[in-house]
Write an enzyme that holds these catalytic residues in place. Structure first.
Site, mmCIF file in Angstrom:
data_model
loop_
_atom_site.group_PDB
_atom_site.id
_atom_site.type_symbol
_atom_site.label_atom_id
_atom_site.label_comp_id
_atom_site.label_asym_id
_atom_site.label_seq_id
_atom_site.Cartn_x
_atom_site.Cartn_y
_atom_site.Cartn_z
ATOM 1 N N ARG A 57 16.562 -44.483 4.594
ATOM 2 C CA ARG A 57 17.604 -43.171 4.381
ATOM 3 C C ARG A 57 16.689 -41.783 3.738
ATOM 4 O O ARG A 57 17.429 -40.951 4.538
ATOM 5 C CB ARG A 57 17.722 -43.651 3.056
ATOM 6 C CG ARG A 57 19.257 -44.982 2.490
ATOM 7 C CD ARG A 57 18.995 -45.482 1.735
ATOM 8 N NE ARG A 57 18.020 -46.761 2.134
ATOM 9 C CZ ARG A 57 17.754 -47.833 3.129
ATOM 10 N NH1 ARG A 57 19.144 -48.339 3.514
ATOM 11 N NH2 ARG A 57 16.877 -48.179 2.792
ATOM 12 N N THR A 58 16.266 -41.812 3.392
ATOM 13 C CA THR A 58 15.442 -40.888 2.550
ATOM 14 C C THR A 58 14.999 -39.627 4.141
ATOM 15 O O THR A 58 15.702 -38.432 3.863
ATOM 16 C CB THR A 58 14.494 -40.497 1.261
ATOM 17 O OG1 THR A 58 14.781 -42.060 0.478
ATOM 18 C CG2 THR A 58 13.817 -39.971 0.966
ATOM 19 N N LYS A 86 -8.539 -39.195 8.098
ATOM 20 C CA LYS A 86 -10.084 -39.279 8.317
ATOM 21 C C LYS A 86 -10.607 -38.346 7.108
ATOM 22 O O LYS A 86 -11.557 -37.499 7.243
ATOM 23 C CB LYS A 86 -9.740 -38.186 9.553
ATOM 24 C CG LYS A 86 -9.506 -38.760 10.683
ATOM 25 C CD LYS A 86 -9.571 -37.310 12.298
ATOM 26 C CE LYS A 86 -8.185 -36.934 13.063
ATOM 27 N NZ LYS A 86 -8.216 -36.222 14.139
ATOM 28 N N ARG A 107 7.406 -38.068 0.939
ATOM 29 C CA ARG A 107 7.143 -38.974 0.356
ATOM 30 C C ARG A 107 5.389 -39.746 0.092
ATOM 31 O O ARG A 107 5.061 -39.803 1.343
ATOM 32 C CB ARG A 107 7.991 -39.815 0.939
ATOM 33 C CG ARG A 107 7.389 -41.149 0.542
ATOM 34 C CD ARG A 107 8.934 -42.470 0.698
ATOM 35 N NE ARG A 107 9.719 -42.352 -0.451
ATOM 36 C CZ ARG A 107 10.952 -43.450 0.040
ATOM 37 N NH1 ARG A 107 11.127 -44.153 0.450
ATOM 38 N NH2 ARG A 107 11.998 -42.477 -0.369
ATOM 39 N N HIS A 135 12.261 -39.249 -7.781
ATOM 40 C CA HIS A 135 13.029 -39.461 -6.170
ATOM 41 C C HIS A 135 14.430 -38.708 -6.937
ATOM 42 O O HIS A 135 14.927 -38.794 -6.868
ATOM 43 C CB HIS A 135 13.555 -41.081 -6.167
ATOM 44 C CG HIS A 135 13.722 -41.256 -4.917
ATOM 45 N ND1 HIS A 135 14.143 -40.339 -3.862
ATOM 46 C CD2 HIS A 135 13.959 -42.012 -3.559
ATOM 47 C CE1 HIS A 135 14.327 -40.173 -3.126
ATOM 48 N NE2 HIS A 135 14.346 -42.064 -2.519
HETATM 49 N N1 CP Z 1 17.404 -45.303 -1.555
HETATM 50 C C1 CP Z 1 15.456 -45.049 -0.733
HETATM 51 O O1 CP Z 1 15.044 -43.891 -1.046
HETATM 52 O O2 CP Z 1 15.790 -45.540 0.570
HETATM 53 P P1 CP Z 1 14.121 -45.535 1.494
HETATM 54 O O3 CP Z 1 13.555 -45.968 0.994
HETATM 55 O O4 CP Z 1 15.200 -46.002 2.776
HETATM 56 O O5 CP Z 1 14.169 -43.850 2.114
#
Ligand code: CP
Length: 337
Positions: A57-58, A86, A107, A135
């Site tokens: 999603r993100t 590396k 991320r 998040h």
């Molecule tokens: N909700 C969420 O962060 O989903 P993903 O891990 O798929 O990005």
């Protein structure tokens, strides 16, 4: 908050009026996310999407949101495809990639790593999840969804009653959401988890200091009786020392249609940041809820597009130009929202 040129790293950056500004801009993004209009306001701009942990999603919605504003996306996924494998430092990586991009979404599995990267970046960085810390864009889309669901029931966010269920220790989405709820009045939070996976004490204290009524429990059914929202979460297996340790907790709290019917008030909204764990040993949110109209999980994912478009428009300071660079779509849109 000054959005233009800012990193979005933590919910701590936001005041209530900043959240309302994001939601106001997100509302304006609806015709573009719904493919009624096309805008090229970010024509020529590049998003660097750097995802060093699995994501559906993100990662995809950050990229699609940028595309919907007319920009292009360059992606790095996983350490093995990056020179970090590396031995390159986050500092060097940030200096290099911020020369290739106008904004970066990132991320990373370590807490604080996205902030460390941002400190060296020459362009704004948006935190797509740093370990079990935060998040923030998920919390914003969750609260945008809560606002939408409650508005349909004639209510606002103030006086919200919410139960958060599952792995509250490692779940970064609930950490950010709890911090965000501190900006609202009269909120009641029921925290439901195994003892070992309780919400970190500093976040509980922060909520109480902000005037929220917080209760903790390890009993699901008694905890979901008088709430507006049940927000379920997955056991964050990737944060445990071993799969066997995660197995101790997986499947402990399961919400299904029978439990919902027996214990929840009518029209209680069901949320989950996703992914939900659909394996037989887990099923914290059973698929027999899929036809329940109060299941908001896919409205959450749709809203992620609106909120991430809004954040890009604010950080790159193009909100007032979006409509000026717009036209109708050329193709038949069969999508139903
Ligand atoms: N909700 C969420 O962060 O989903 P993903 O891990 O798929 O990005």
């Amino acid at each position: 908050m000054q959005f233009a040129g800012s990193h979005i790293l933590s919910i701590a950056q936001f005041q209530r009026h900043d959240v309302e500004r994001v939601f106001q801009v997100a509302d304006r993004m609806r015709p573009y996310a719904h493919r009624e209009r096309v805008t090229k306001v970010l024509d020529g701009a590049i998003l660097g999407a750097m995802f060093f942990e699995p994501s559906t999603r993100t990662r995809v919605s950050f990229g699609a949101a940028f595309n919907l504003l007319g920009g292009e996306v360059r992606e790095t996924t996983g350490f093995e495809m990056s020179a970090i494998a590396k031995g390159e430092s986050l500092y060097d990586t940030a200096r290099v990639l911020s020369g290739y991009s106008d904004v970066i979404a990132m991320r990373h599995p370590q807490e604080g790593s996205v902030a460390e990267f941002a400190a060296a970046s020459r362009v704004p960085v948006l935190n797509g999840g740093d370990g079990s810390n935060e998040h923030p864009t998920q919390a914003l889309l969750d609260l945008y969804t809560i606002r939408q669901e409650l508005a349909a029931r004639g209510r606002g966010i103030d006086q919200l009653r919410i139960a958060m269920v599952g792995d509250l220790r490692y779940g970064r989405t609930v950490h950010s959401l709890c911090k965000l709820l501190c900006l609202f009045d009269g909120v009641q939070v029921m925290l439901v988890s195994p003892l070992e996976l309780r919400m970190p004490e500093d976040i509980v204290e922060q909520m109480r200091a902000a005037g929220l009524q917080v209760e903790e429990s390890d009993a699901l059914e008694a905890s979901i009786r008088h709430v507006d929202i049940v927000y379920s979460t997955r056991i964050q297996e990737e944060r445990f020392a071993s799969r066997q340790e995660a197995d101790l907790y997986r499947g402990r709290f399961r919400l299904n249609q029978a439990i919902y019917t027996e214990h929840c008030e009518p029209n209680t909204v069901i949320m989950h940041p996703l992914p939900r764990d659909s394996r037989a040993t887990a099923r914290e949110l059973d698929e027999d809820l899929n036809d329940n109209p109060n299941l908001a999980i896919f409205r959450q994912t749709d809203n992620g597009m609106l909120v991430r478009m809004a954040l890009f428009a604010l950080v790159l300071d193009v909100v007032e130009q979006v409509d000026r660079h717009a036209r109708d779509v050329n193709w038949y849109t069969a999508r139903r929202f």
